[in-house]
Scaffold this motif. Sequence first.
Motif: not given
Length: 637
Positions: A32-43
Amino acid sequence: MGTSKHTAPRAILCFLFLLCLGCKCLASELEATQTATLTVDASPQLARKIPDTLFGVFFEEINHAGAGGIWAELVSNRGFEAGGLHTPSNIGPWSIIGDDSSIYVETDRTSCFSRNIIALRMEVLCDNCPTGGVGIYNPGFWGMNIEDGKAYNLVMYVKSPETTDLTVSLTSSDGLQNLASATITVSGESNWTKVEQKLVAKGTNRTSRLQITTNKKGVVWFDQVSLMPEDTYKGHGFRTELISMILDLKPRFLRFPGGCFVEGEWLRNAFRWRESVGPWEERPGHFGDVWHYWTDDGLGYYEFLQLAEDLDAEPIWVFNNGVSHNDEVDTVAIAPFVKDVLDSIEFARGDANSTWGSVRAAMGHPEPFPVKYVAIGNEDRGKFFYLGNYLKFYNAIRQAYPDIQMISNCDGSSTPLDHPADLYDFHVYTDSKTLFNMKSTFDRTSRSGPKPFVSEYAVWRGDAGRGSLLASLAEAAFLTGLEKNSDIVYMASYAPLFVNNNDQTYWMQTLFRESSGAMFHPTTISSSYSGSLAVSAITWQDSENSFLRVINFGSDAVTLTISTSGLQASVNALGSTATVLTSANVMDENSFSNPTKVVPVKSDLGNAAEQMQVTLAPHSFSSFDLALAQSKLVAEM
């Protein structure tokens, strides 16, 4: 390497580790194919520096990692001591060339070395010996790897009442292929003589042996027969190619010499540092009864300190605290053991004119070794006398060396320690799924008091194989948790570092060599699959490069959208590449017979976009070489 500045550089080195564990990771169903969103805060405001010491290496004499492994000595049982002090004794793996009508060998107690008194007496019985002579041979550790054009230094002690010619040779395991040979004349006298001979190989054979033969009837004694390649690392006795592998890991510390090797099944067989220093010929060696083999202790306390220096790593000395697997020293009688450890620290740190510092200086190292960490025992928590003994060692070392950081065997990750310590050991050996789920182990650990030292971790047993893809990904997941909690987790090392392929329990898988001293950044993952994901993002602020690494530990593919903030320039997929390490079977592994079974494949990412979207293959390790809008950034595996 790292910097504590909190201003974003023109380009940021960014490591991101993402692991996905699906409940069907071993199933054979359609993907199956899953979906995900990854947010990286490099501040820089939210960045936190990872300790410079976070990742190092742990070396234990286990699975012939030292004897027959990283230590370059080719002769096994070089002093004939492995059979014990009672004679006659077993001389294995030594054996004879000839038969019992032509040669007679036995051990006796005539050595010139007081600390290892066993020698080998060889009596040649034949008047007309066979062509090539009779004698003895040593196959080393499952055969000696002799390489064409390389030089090997033979050292041995011999005596004979009559002048005798000996032929020393490097041959194939059956003696038919002669790779190198020289004749040595032993003068007829009653005193022992040290003989040195260089042998240059004229051929290659990975299962060679050293043989010593003669055609003359008579008696010859042998002791301390050593064969070392001439090209050891910096001349310090270590195999150059294996040291290079360790250097590639960029270890920040070296924990040694164990492990259970330090304890012994019984105290009489525990590692004794005093007996492992001084001239190698005088070291008695000992039987490591936990891992069931003999070591000559050519790789001793001094050599471990030297190795740490060669690696530019902090030495961490793990010493016996009067406790083995089966017996213990009562705290009221522990004082001699405490003095012994204080002497060991003086050996490392003492002035060249001090009692034990002078021994170190005589071995060729007048400058002290910077020992700043010691572990009081290994896995001895719960033993009856451990805490009482621990406090005796702790107080004595604190008084004599107040700067030394001391490591307790007691786990303080969930309950505070009831005794003083600077660090505490945390060990875990388990299956892949359990280790993955342990990524949050230190999330709720107290941020005050002694810090955790994860000094031994590994996937083992059923799904470890000899270094399976599955095991490596689970270990990587666990390490993301250590990075996340590196405000308290101070050090971590895999176990074991090396094994001989002929004596293997589990294999080394290591990642994250660039993590020590980097900056950790918060991440957010949004997905219905989020309960099976683990994320870690780190950056190097003084680097021109940017890295993004993603590990998918599950059986489903994942469409991952990556969003970053805090970078001075946006990520541009155009010109970026992905290098993916995966395989058709999670139990696949590399081996000597098939060293490229699991190999990385490099490809372009695609077109530019405000948000980068990638597809993660099931059970994969992906390394993304990211190009920022203003610069091309190169990744390294």
